[in-house]
Scaffold this motif. Structure first.
Motif, short mmCIF file in Angstrom:
data_model
loop_
_atom_site.label_atom_id
_atom_site.label_comp_id
_atom_site.label_asym_id
_atom_site.label_seq_id
_atom_site.Cartn_x
_atom_site.Cartn_y
_atom_site.Cartn_z
N THR A 175 0.85 -1.20 0.00
CA THR A 175 0.00 0.00 0.00
C THR A 175 0.87 1.24 0.00
OG1 THR A 175 -0.12 -0.18 2.41
CG2 THR A 175 -1.93 -1.15 1.13
N VAL A 176 1.25 1.66 -1.21
CA VAL A 176 2.20 2.76 -1.35
C VAL A 176 1.72 3.73 -2.42
CG1 VAL A 176 3.56 1.51 -3.07
CG2 VAL A 176 4.64 3.30 -1.71
N ILE A 177 1.96 5.01 -2.18
CA ILE A 177 1.87 6.04 -3.21
C ILE A 177 3.30 6.26 -3.70
CG2 ILE A 177 1.35 8.45 -3.73
CD1 ILE A 177 -0.76 8.35 -1.51
N PRO A 178 3.62 5.92 -4.95
CA PRO A 178 5.01 6.01 -5.39
C PRO A 178 5.46 7.45 -5.55
CG PRO A 178 3.60 5.44 -7.24
CD PRO A 178 2.73 5.41 -6.01
N ARG A 179 6.74 7.65 -5.43
CA ARG A 179 7.30 8.99 -5.58
C ARG A 179 7.38 9.41 -7.05
NH1 ARG A 179 13.50 8.84 -3.75
NH2 ARG A 179 13.32 10.99 -4.48
N SER A 180 7.36 8.42 -7.96
CA SER A 180 7.52 8.75 -9.38
C SER A 180 6.87 7.69 -10.25
CB SER A 180 9.00 8.90 -9.75
OG SER A 180 9.67 7.67 -9.58
N ALA A 181 6.69 8.02 -11.49
CA ALA A 181 6.16 7.09 -12.49
C ALA A 181 6.68 7.52 -13.86
CB ALA A 181 4.64 7.07 -12.47
N SER A 182 6.68 6.60 -14.80
CA SER A 182 7.19 6.95 -16.13
C SER A 182 6.51 6.12 -17.21
CB SER A 182 8.71 6.75 -16.20
OG SER A 182 9.05 5.39 -16.03
N ALA A 183 6.63 6.59 -18.42
CA ALA A 183 6.08 5.87 -19.57
C ALA A 183 6.97 6.09 -20.78
CB ALA A 183 4.67 6.35 -19.89
N LYS A 184 7.09 5.05 -21.59
CA LYS A 184 7.85 5.13 -22.84
C LYS A 184 6.86 5.33 -24.00
CE LYS A 184 11.70 2.26 -21.23
NZ LYS A 184 12.72 3.32 -21.28
N ILE A 185 7.18 6.26 -24.87
CA ILE A 185 6.29 6.65 -25.97
C ILE A 185 7.06 6.58 -27.28
CG2 ILE A 185 4.90 8.53 -26.95
CD1 ILE A 185 4.65 9.64 -24.08
N THR A 186 6.46 6.02 -28.31
CA THR A 186 7.02 6.13 -29.65
C THR A 186 5.94 6.53 -30.64
OG1 THR A 186 6.72 3.75 -30.05
CG2 THR A 186 8.91 4.48 -29.36
N CYS A 187 6.33 7.32 -31.60
CA CYS A 187 5.45 7.72 -32.71
C CYS A 187 6.04 7.19 -34.01
CB CYS A 187 5.34 9.24 -32.80
SG CYS A 187 4.67 10.02 -31.33
N ARG A 188 5.21 6.59 -34.81
CA ARG A 188 5.59 6.24 -36.17
C ARG A 188 5.05 7.33 -37.08
NH1 ARG A 188 9.57 2.22 -36.58
NH2 ARG A 188 9.26 0.81 -34.82
N LEU A 189 5.93 7.91 -37.87
CA LEU A 189 5.61 9.13 -38.60
C LEU A 189 5.56 8.88 -40.10
CD1 LEU A 189 8.06 11.48 -36.64
CD2 LEU A 189 5.69 10.88 -36.07
N VAL A 190 4.81 9.74 -40.79
CA VAL A 190 4.71 9.65 -42.25
C VAL A 190 5.22 10.97 -42.84
CG1 VAL A 190 2.77 8.04 -42.15
CG2 VAL A 190 2.32 10.50 -42.25
N ALA A 191 5.47 10.94 -44.15
CA ALA A 191 5.92 12.15 -44.82
C ALA A 191 4.88 13.27 -44.63
CB ALA A 191 6.12 11.85 -46.32
N ASP A 192 5.30 14.46 -44.31
CA ASP A 192 6.63 15.02 -44.14
C ASP A 192 6.87 15.42 -42.68
OD1 ASP A 192 7.51 14.98 -46.84
OD2 ASP A 192 6.28 16.73 -47.29
N GLN A 193 6.56 14.55 -41.75
CA GLN A 193 6.71 14.87 -40.34
C GLN A 193 8.17 14.79 -39.91
OE1 GLN A 193 3.71 11.88 -39.02
NE2 GLN A 193 2.85 13.57 -37.83
N ASP A 194 8.53 15.67 -38.99
CA ASP A 194 9.90 15.73 -38.46
C ASP A 194 9.90 15.21 -37.03
OD1 ASP A 194 11.92 17.56 -36.70
OD2 ASP A 194 12.77 17.08 -38.65
#
Length: 462
Positions: free
Chosen positions: A321-340
């Motif tokens: 029973t803990v409230i964590p001090r931190s959290a994280s997530a990994k994100i990736t986007c697959r892009l199409v022309a002409d996104q940078d």
């Protein structure tokens, strides 16, 4: 390549050398050239030496192993066709790690030939494919004593880690690799009997979101309801990225997208895909994605934003029973022309800043792993040449396809050399690249050699 131009002689030469070519491929596959693991750095170097020797055997001159600041590049060339085109042939000799090792039926770097397939890490991606044009060049030299056009080679040892040193390397070496067209031996076909021409790859923007709250983990009974839970904050922020119909809500995300034309959609619709079969195969109740597009259009022609991992708090068995001090997530986007990719990461960071709830701090850290999307122009002359070659080799019309994956070097060649990339390779989708029991079909290995001979000849005539 017409029969009166010696094509039968080429076929006979290739046929007579297949036993040697297979043995050479298996020798190549024994080198554990895993670019992502420091303990295999010397193995990647050994693979570069193997490639250099094989280019020399094929008749190529000017061979060099070039330092990049990371894993090397092998180059060489033949320039005996003045006034004709110069093509740059690309491939990579590094491979993915082998984990989970226990799922391999055979040791991953002890290649095994079974039922017309060679099993080993790198067999399909990309050692089998990148060896094919070397063998085709050898055959052309053996039969005709020359090549129909000028050829340079660019074989790298860091593709599987995103080619991090290549941008600065290629910027320094523009003149060395100047060409009229790049041909990539990294790619594949639709099926054993159905060819395809890959005309677009997606880009990649990767990042990690870090959410921080209290300066320590807290007892959830004593502090619950008194402080913001970083995991709750993380979930709220991630939920703000999409609407219920799968559309990405990051302001400006779609601004640079080249929308699918009617011709794009027609070509995609011509490729058979059964949504119900995919659903059953994946074991899901329904497919899902951006409303207004078919599944294939979303996979190939629309950008995506995906969560790849979430962490924070207690992960062990049972309850804490803990409230964590931190959290994280990994994100990736697959892009199409002409996104940078850099611009996209910036837009996501600004969006998340606006949606950070009170009581926590958030930071989006962009990854060095990125790739620009690539699309060869619809009217580029090489597309019709490649289509004609595939039609002759397979005796049927190739599909025009795209991929949701990335080949980062295509956009890099465009930027630094001003050259488009024709993707011409023979891996097949079921060959388990990046997975245990990767394999490459001998039928594809042999068919690819004939196709490359034909391609180089017809490009010279174009």
């Amino acid at each position: 390549m017409r029969r009166d131009d010696g094509v039968q002689d080429l076929i006979e030469y290739l046929s007579g050398e297949q036993q040697r070519f297979r043995a050479e491929l298996m020798d190549f596959l024994r080198i554990p050239s895993v670019s992502s693991l420091p303990e295999h750095t010397k193995d990647v170097a050994s693979a570069s030496s193997w490639v250099a020797r094989r280019l020399e055997t094929a008749g190529i001159g000017g061979i060099e192993i070039l330092e990049t600041g990371g894993h090397p590049v092998v180059t060489g060339g033949w320039h005996g066709a003045p006034g004709n085109l110069t093509v740059l042939i690309y491939g990579h000799f590094d491979v993915q790690p082998v984990d989970p090792i226990e799922e391999w039926s055979h040791p991953p770097f002890q290649p095994v030939l079974e039922d017309g397939r060679i099993y080993a890490r790198g067999a399909s991606d990309d050692k089998g494919n990148m060896l094919i044009p070397i063998l085709a060049v050898e055959a052309l030299f053996a039969v005709h004593q020359r090549l129909p056009l000028n050829v340079k080679f660019f074989f790298e040892g860091q593709e599987e880690i995103g080619s991090p040193q290549l941008p600065s390397f290629l910027a320094r070496e523009r003149e060395r690799f100047a060409c009229d067209l790049v041909i990539s031996a990294d790619g594949g076909q639709w099926g054993e009997d159905q060819p395809s021409l890959l005309v677009a790859t997606k880009g990649l923007a990767a990042s990690e979101l870090h959410v921080r709250g209290p300066n320590q983990d807290l007892h959830s009974g004593l502090y619950g309801g008194a402080v913001q839970n970083p995991l709750h904050g993380l979930v709220q922020m991630l939920d703000s990225l999409h609407d219920a119909n799968g559309r990405i809500l990051v302001e400006g995300f779609y601004d640079d997208v080249v929308e699918l034309s009617e011709e794009d959609r027609r070509l995609m619709a011509a490729v058979p895909q059964d949504d119900e079969e995919i659903r059953r195969h994946l074991g899901v109740e329904a497919l899902f994605g951006e409303v207004g597009f078919t599944t294939l259009e979303r996979q190939w022609g629309r950008p995506t934003l995906e969560l790849n991992g979430i962490s924070g708090g207690f992960q062990g068995e049972g309850t804490k029973t803990v409230i964590p001090r931190s959290a994280s997530a990994k994100i990736t986007c697959r892009l199409v022309a002409d996104q940078d990719p850099q611009r996209i990461n910036g837009l996501i960071a600004e969006h998340l800043r606006r949606h950070t709830p009170p009581g926590v701090e958030a930071e989006l850290v962009a990854s060095e792993s990125m790739a620009h999307p690539y699309r060869i122009p619809p009217d580029h002359w090489s597309r019709e040449v490649a289509t004609s070659v595939l039609r002759q080799v397979y005796d049927r019309e190739p599909y025009t396809i795209r991929t949701g994956g990335s080949i980062p070097v295509c956009s890099l060649f465009k930027k630094e050399l001003g050259a488009e990339t024709l993707i011409f390779a023979f891996a097949l989708p079921d060959e388990r690249f990046h997975a245990p029991d990767e394999f490459f079909r001998l039928a594809s290995f042999e068919k690819g050699q004939r196709a490359w001979c034909l391609l180089l000849d017809e490009l010279a005539r174009a």
